[in-house]
Design a protein around this motif. Sequence first.
Motif, short mmCIF file in Angstrom:
data_model
loop_
_atom_site.label_atom_id
_atom_site.label_comp_id
_atom_site.label_asym_id
_atom_site.label_seq_id
_atom_site.Cartn_x
_atom_site.Cartn_y
_atom_site.Cartn_z
N PHE A 125 -16.70 21.62 -12.55
CA PHE A 125 -16.01 21.17 -11.18
C PHE A 125 -15.81 19.64 -11.65
CE2 PHE A 125 -16.23 18.70 -7.40
CZ PHE A 125 -15.08 19.07 -6.71
N ASP A 126 -16.80 18.92 -12.14
CA ASP A 126 -16.72 17.43 -12.32
C ASP A 126 -15.71 17.12 -13.46
OD1 ASP A 126 -18.40 16.27 -10.67
OD2 ASP A 126 -20.28 16.91 -11.66
N LYS A 127 -15.40 17.92 -14.58
CA LYS A 127 -14.78 17.73 -15.46
C LYS A 127 -12.90 17.67 -14.94
CE LYS A 127 -12.81 19.69 -19.80
NZ LYS A 127 -13.06 20.94 -20.72
N THR A 128 -13.02 18.67 -14.01
CA THR A 128 -11.58 18.75 -13.55
C THR A 128 -11.42 17.88 -12.35
OG1 THR A 128 -11.87 21.33 -13.48
CG2 THR A 128 -10.20 20.50 -11.77
N LEU A 129 -12.59 17.29 -11.70
CA LEU A 129 -12.19 16.10 -10.70
C LEU A 129 -11.86 14.94 -11.48
CD1 LEU A 129 -12.40 15.58 -7.83
CD2 LEU A 129 -14.98 15.09 -8.19
N ASP A 130 -12.39 14.65 -12.59
CA ASP A 130 -12.21 13.44 -13.60
C ASP A 130 -10.71 13.64 -14.05
OD1 ASP A 130 -14.84 12.60 -13.30
OD2 ASP A 130 -15.24 13.29 -15.26
N SER A 131 -10.17 14.82 -14.38
CA SER A 131 -8.88 14.94 -14.69
C SER A 131 -7.92 14.72 -13.77
CB SER A 131 -8.63 16.41 -15.34
OG SER A 131 -9.28 16.46 -16.60
N LEU A 132 -8.41 15.11 -12.48
CA LEU A 132 -7.51 14.84 -11.31
C LEU A 132 -7.27 13.43 -10.95
CD1 LEU A 132 -8.40 17.54 -8.93
CD2 LEU A 132 -6.01 17.20 -9.74
N ASN A 133 -8.51 12.72 -11.16
CA ASN A 133 -8.42 11.14 -10.89
C ASN A 133 -7.86 10.50 -11.89
OD1 ASN A 133 -10.23 11.59 -8.55
ND2 ASN A 133 -11.87 11.46 -9.78
N CYS A 134 -7.61 11.13 -12.92
CA CYS A 134 -6.83 10.09 -13.99
C CYS A 134 -5.29 10.17 -13.52
CB CYS A 134 -6.76 10.89 -15.31
SG CYS A 134 -8.37 10.93 -16.20
N PHE A 135 -4.91 10.65 -12.49
CA PHE A 135 -3.38 10.74 -11.99
C PHE A 135 -3.35 9.42 -10.93
CE2 PHE A 135 -3.25 14.95 -13.45
CZ PHE A 135 -1.98 14.95 -13.88
N GLY A 136 -4.58 8.88 -10.37
CA GLY A 136 -4.56 7.77 -9.53
C GLY A 136 -4.66 8.19 -8.25
N LYS A 137 -5.26 7.44 -7.20
CA LYS A 137 -5.47 7.78 -5.91
C LYS A 137 -4.34 7.94 -5.32
CE LYS A 137 -10.09 6.11 -5.86
NZ LYS A 137 -10.79 7.19 -5.79
N SER A 138 -3.14 7.31 -5.34
CA SER A 138 -1.87 7.33 -4.67
C SER A 138 -1.04 8.78 -5.07
CB SER A 138 -1.09 6.18 -4.85
OG SER A 138 -0.62 6.05 -6.24
N ASN A 139 -1.30 9.24 -6.07
CA ASN A 139 -0.88 10.45 -6.58
C ASN A 139 -1.43 11.77 -6.40
OD1 ASN A 139 1.29 8.90 -7.27
ND2 ASN A 139 0.41 8.48 -9.58
N VAL A 140 -2.72 11.66 -6.32
CA VAL A 140 -3.72 12.72 -6.22
C VAL A 140 -4.67 12.48 -5.23
CG1 VAL A 140 -5.44 14.55 -7.09
CG2 VAL A 140 -3.33 13.88 -8.41
N LYS A 143 6.77 4.83 -14.26
CA LYS A 143 6.00 4.05 -13.07
C LYS A 143 6.92 2.95 -12.34
CE LYS A 143 1.55 4.63 -13.06
NZ LYS A 143 0.91 5.62 -12.13
N ASN A 144 8.11 2.60 -13.04
CA ASN A 144 9.14 1.68 -12.62
C ASN A 144 10.24 2.43 -12.04
OD1 ASN A 144 7.67 -0.48 -13.36
ND2 ASN A 144 8.45 -0.69 -15.43
N ASN A 145 10.17 3.67 -12.04
CA ASN A 145 11.25 4.69 -11.30
C ASN A 145 11.13 4.30 -9.95
OD1 ASN A 145 12.83 6.67 -10.65
ND2 ASN A 145 12.60 7.84 -12.34
N ILE A 146 12.37 4.13 -9.34
CA ILE A 146 12.48 3.90 -7.90
C ILE A 146 12.15 5.07 -6.85
CG2 ILE A 146 13.93 2.00 -7.74
CD1 ILE A 146 16.23 3.61 -7.09
N ASN A 147 12.35 6.36 -7.90
CA ASN A 147 11.96 7.69 -7.17
C ASN A 147 10.61 7.74 -6.72
OD1 ASN A 147 14.84 8.46 -7.07
ND2 ASN A 147 15.01 8.91 -9.09
N HIS A 148 10.43 8.82 -6.01
CA HIS A 148 8.90 8.84 -5.52
C HIS A 148 8.44 9.76 -6.66
CE1 HIS A 148 5.53 10.03 -3.19
NE2 HIS A 148 5.60 11.25 -3.59
N PRO A 149 7.02 9.30 -7.00
CA PRO A 149 6.21 9.68 -8.38
C PRO A 149 5.74 11.08 -8.03
CG PRO A 149 4.99 8.24 -7.31
CD PRO A 149 6.43 8.06 -6.50
N GLY A 150 5.64 11.67 -6.95
CA GLY A 150 5.23 12.95 -6.72
C GLY A 150 3.74 12.82 -6.32
N MET A 151 3.07 13.84 -5.51
CA MET A 151 1.81 13.71 -4.98
C MET A 151 1.41 15.14 -4.97
SD MET A 151 0.38 11.71 -1.60
CE MET A 151 0.98 13.10 -0.50
N VAL A 152 -0.15 15.19 -5.13
CA VAL A 152 -0.74 16.54 -4.86
C VAL A 152 -1.89 16.19 -3.83
CG1 VAL A 152 -2.26 18.30 -5.72
CG2 VAL A 152 -0.35 17.64 -6.92
#
Length: 154
Positions: free
Chosen positions: A79-94, A52-61
């Motif tokens: 679907f909800d299980k997959t959505l929960d897993s995606l949300n674990c990456f954070g709103k700025s990353n997914v 997280k402290n890396n100055i490089n871009h963290p990547g995004m989907v």
Amino acid sequence: GGRPDQKDMNNYDDLDGTMGYRRGMNVLTIGDGDFTFSLAVAHLVVRGAESKNNINHPGMVVATSYEDSQTLRKVYPDFDKTLDSLNCFGKSNVVIGYNVDATRLDSTLPKELQSKNNLFHRICWNFPCSAVKSGQDGQNDAMEQNKELVRKFV
């Protein structure tokens, strides 16, 4: 606004990659029915909490579907299980987008992306097909419609 473009391929720093995807990339997935492909891509491109402290871009989907969330829940039992897993990456990353029309990305991508000049390392549409009333993918009986869909996208 406008149509998303591909980024310069030299803007990522992780040389380890899988099938052309590397940490730090921005990826737009088009029409990912149950979002499992987008989840797999997120695991490849989004940097983990340890950097997280890396100055490089963290990547995004940016994971998109032509359907709304209610239809996806009816068609895909996990679907909800997959959505929960995606949300674990954070709103700025997914970022999840419903009702996204591949032929009108500039006006149907999620609102938070419409005002930005979006650049992606990869834009992936695994199985371009027209939607049918039940929410399932159009198959061979819709081949001409599917071809026209791709022509409009490119």
